[in-house]
Design an enzyme around this catalytic site. Structure first.
Site, PDB file in Angstrom:
ATOM      1  N   TYR A  77     -48.353  26.276 -12.758  1.00 38.03           N
ATOM      2  CA  TYR A  77     -49.672  25.739 -13.073  1.00 38.03           C
ATOM      3  C   TYR A  77     -50.587  26.783 -13.702  1.00 38.03           C
ATOM      4  O   TYR A  77     -51.793  26.581 -13.807  1.00 38.03           O
ATOM      5  CB  TYR A  77     -50.332  25.184 -11.805  1.00 38.03           C
ATOM      6  CG  TYR A  77     -49.577  24.055 -11.131  1.00 38.03           C
ATOM      7  CD1 TYR A  77     -48.445  23.487 -11.717  1.00 38.03           C
ATOM      8  CD2 TYR A  77     -49.981  23.560  -9.908  1.00 38.03           C
ATOM      9  CE1 TYR A  77     -47.754  22.468 -11.092  1.00 38.03           C
ATOM     10  CE2 TYR A  77     -49.298  22.529  -9.282  1.00 38.03           C
ATOM     11  CZ  TYR A  77     -48.179  21.990  -9.873  1.00 38.03           C
ATOM     12  OH  TYR A  77     -47.484  20.977  -9.257  1.00 38.03           O
TER      13      TYR A  77
ATOM     14  N   LYS B 156     -36.483  28.813  -4.546  1.00 41.04           N
ATOM     15  CA  LYS B 156     -35.236  28.343  -5.152  1.00 41.04           C
ATOM     16  C   LYS B 156     -34.607  29.531  -5.874  1.00 41.04           C
ATOM     17  O   LYS B 156     -34.229  29.461  -7.050  1.00 41.04           O
ATOM     18  CB  LYS B 156     -35.511  27.172  -6.105  1.00 41.04           C
ATOM     19  CG  LYS B 156     -34.259  26.425  -6.560  1.00 41.04           C
ATOM     20  CD  LYS B 156     -33.491  25.779  -5.428  1.00 41.04           C
ATOM     21  CE  LYS B 156     -32.294  24.984  -5.977  1.00 41.04           C
ATOM     22  NZ  LYS B 156     -31.408  24.508  -4.906  1.00 41.04           N
TER      23      LYS B 156
ATOM     24  N   ASP C  79     -34.891  22.414  -1.756  1.00 38.41           N
ATOM     25  CA  ASP C  79     -34.250  21.128  -1.527  1.00 38.41           C
ATOM     26  C   ASP C  79     -33.886  20.948  -0.058  1.00 38.41           C
ATOM     27  O   ASP C  79     -34.044  19.859   0.507  1.00 38.41           O
ATOM     28  CB  ASP C  79     -33.019  20.966  -2.425  1.00 38.41           C
ATOM     29  CG  ASP C  79     -32.121  22.186  -2.436  1.00 38.41           C
ATOM     30  OD1 ASP C  79     -32.518  23.249  -1.925  1.00 38.41           O
ATOM     31  OD2 ASP C  79     -31.005  22.086  -2.985  1.00 38.41           O
TER      32      ASP C  79
ATOM     33  N   ASP D 183     -47.049  22.005  -3.808  1.00 43.62           N
ATOM     34  CA  ASP D 183     -47.662  20.740  -4.188  1.00 43.62           C
ATOM     35  C   ASP D 183     -46.794  19.568  -3.728  1.00 43.62           C
ATOM     36  O   ASP D 183     -47.264  18.598  -3.122  1.00 43.62           O
ATOM     37  CB  ASP D 183     -47.835  20.719  -5.713  1.00 43.62           C
ATOM     38  CG  ASP D 183     -48.770  19.632  -6.189  1.00 43.62           C
ATOM     39  OD1 ASP D 183     -49.299  18.868  -5.360  1.00 43.62           O
ATOM     40  OD2 ASP D 183     -48.976  19.530  -7.413  1.00 43.62           O
TER      41      ASP D 183
ATOM     42  N   ASP E 241     -47.359  17.000  -0.150  1.00 43.23           N
ATOM     43  CA  ASP E 241     -47.505  15.546  -0.256  1.00 43.23           C
ATOM     44  C   ASP E 241     -46.442  14.827   0.568  1.00 43.23           C
ATOM     45  O   ASP E 241     -46.712  13.792   1.186  1.00 43.23           O
ATOM     46  CB  ASP E 241     -47.423  15.109  -1.718  1.00 43.23           C
ATOM     47  CG  ASP E 241     -48.734  15.326  -2.476  1.00 43.23           C
ATOM     48  OD1 ASP E 241     -49.692  15.817  -1.853  1.00 43.23           O
ATOM     49  OD2 ASP E 241     -48.793  14.995  -3.667  1.00 43.23           O
TER      50      ASP E 241
END
Length: 342
Positions: free
Chosen positions: A132, A179, A212, A236, A240
């Site tokens: 971002y 990751k 994951d 992010d 959620d």
């Protein structure tokens, strides 16, 4: 007498911040409220300006900011949201995005297995770097040969300080999520900073998961998490997911923090929800719990816990909006929370 700035914003933002400010008033903490009710999509559409330098100065001069929501379906340019949220995060160096997640009532959990519903964790998301950061570009746009590149930026300073914050927030332990098996450059930096932190905080239980696996475990074993620390994009997504497991985005609070200066921008994470704006059914809990975070970081932990207790009480007894199983309006739910404060 501390001053807080309030930016109601768009959609349901003015409706939910109205209730949150009323809760702050009911606490009797002597806060002065400076409302920037001119910061919204209408002004951006008319002038192309999201935030003026004067707006930023008023926010910077305050003790904290409560934001409602930013977003309007009429605005197709990303410059509006970036001009409000990302500008404030960058200019005020709000490098921690704090997302506490706690199940308010078992009826709200989508998990069938009751043993897996005990969710009470905090997601610490690096808030100024990552995907971002706005670094990237496009070649041959609009053609069949278009190439789009977005850079995932990590720095030693940014990663180290957010991991340090996570260890400081831990009650039971810290889980670092990355990751690094597929994103090697940034992954190596996160792993290096993680190893350094493990040496600094040997007394704190710690573990590492790939993103994951972390997503799967949040669903299968949410009770095993205390503090999750991760980068901007993974945080992010995971926050959620965790909010959904705890009853939905309508009840999710967040803070954008600079622990060095003490400044914070607090906002519910549900967005502007233009499809229900003006109908009086928006859930004010996310905004109210964001206000609780605000007063906690201003040095009033007992007041913050009183607000959280009032929210839990109203949800448990069904005095809430329809999305949480009640039948109250936005204003009715806010009034019920204030009544529960006593």
């Amino acid at each position: 007498m501390p001053t807080i700035t309030v930016v109601p914003g768009d959609g349901i933002g003015p409706e939910v911040t109205r209730e949150a400010v009323a809760v702050l008033d009911a606490l009797g903490l002597g806060l002065t409220v400076d409302v920037l009710d001119h910061v919204h999509a209408d002004r951006f559409l008319a002038t192309g300006t999201a935030l003026t330098d004067d707006d930023v100065s008023r926010i910077r001069a305050s003790a904290a900011t409560l934001l409602g929501a930013v977003g309007d379906p009429r605005v197709t340019s990303p410059d509006y949201a970036r001009g409000v949220l990302l500008r404030l995060r960058a200019e005020l160096d709000l490098y921690v995005n704090l997302r506490p997640v706690r199940l308010l009532h078992e009826r709200l959990s989508p998990l069938r297995d009751g043993r897996r519903r005990d969710l009470d964790c905090v997601i610490v998301r690096e808030n100024t770097e990552g995907l971002y950061s706005g670094i990237g570009g496009t070649l041959r746009a609009g053609t069949r040969d278009e190439v789009a590149v977005d850079a995932d930026v990590s720095t030693w300073l940014g990663v180290s300080r957010v991991i340090d914050y996570a260890f400081g927030a831990a009650r039971r332990g810290v889980c670092m999520v990355d990751k690094s098996n597929a994103v090697p450059a940034g992954g190596r930096l996160w792993q290096r900073c993680w190893r350094d932190a493990l040496a600094r905080y040997p007394q704190v239980p710690a573990r590492h998961l790939y993103v994951d696996v972390a997503a799967m475990n949040l669903v299968a074993q949410p009770e095993t998490f205390d503090v999750i620390v991760t980068n901007n994009s993974y945080g992010d997504i995971l926050s959620d997911l965790a909010a959904t497991l705890a009853g939905g985005l309508g009840a999710a609070a967040s803070g954008n923090l600079n622990p060095a200066t003490g400044f914070g921008l607090y906002e519910p994470v549900h967005g502007s929800a233009p499809d229900i704006a003006g109908q009086g059914i928006a859930n004010p809990v996310g905004a109210v719990l964001s206000a609780a975070l605000l007063v906690e970081h201003l040095g009033h932990p007992d007041a913050a816990e009183a607000v959280r207790g009032a929210v839990r009480s109203t949800v448990e007894t069904g005095r809430c909006t329809p999305d949480l199983g009640g039948s109250l309006t936005t204003a009715g739910a806010g009034a019920a929370i204030r009544a529960a404060l006593g």
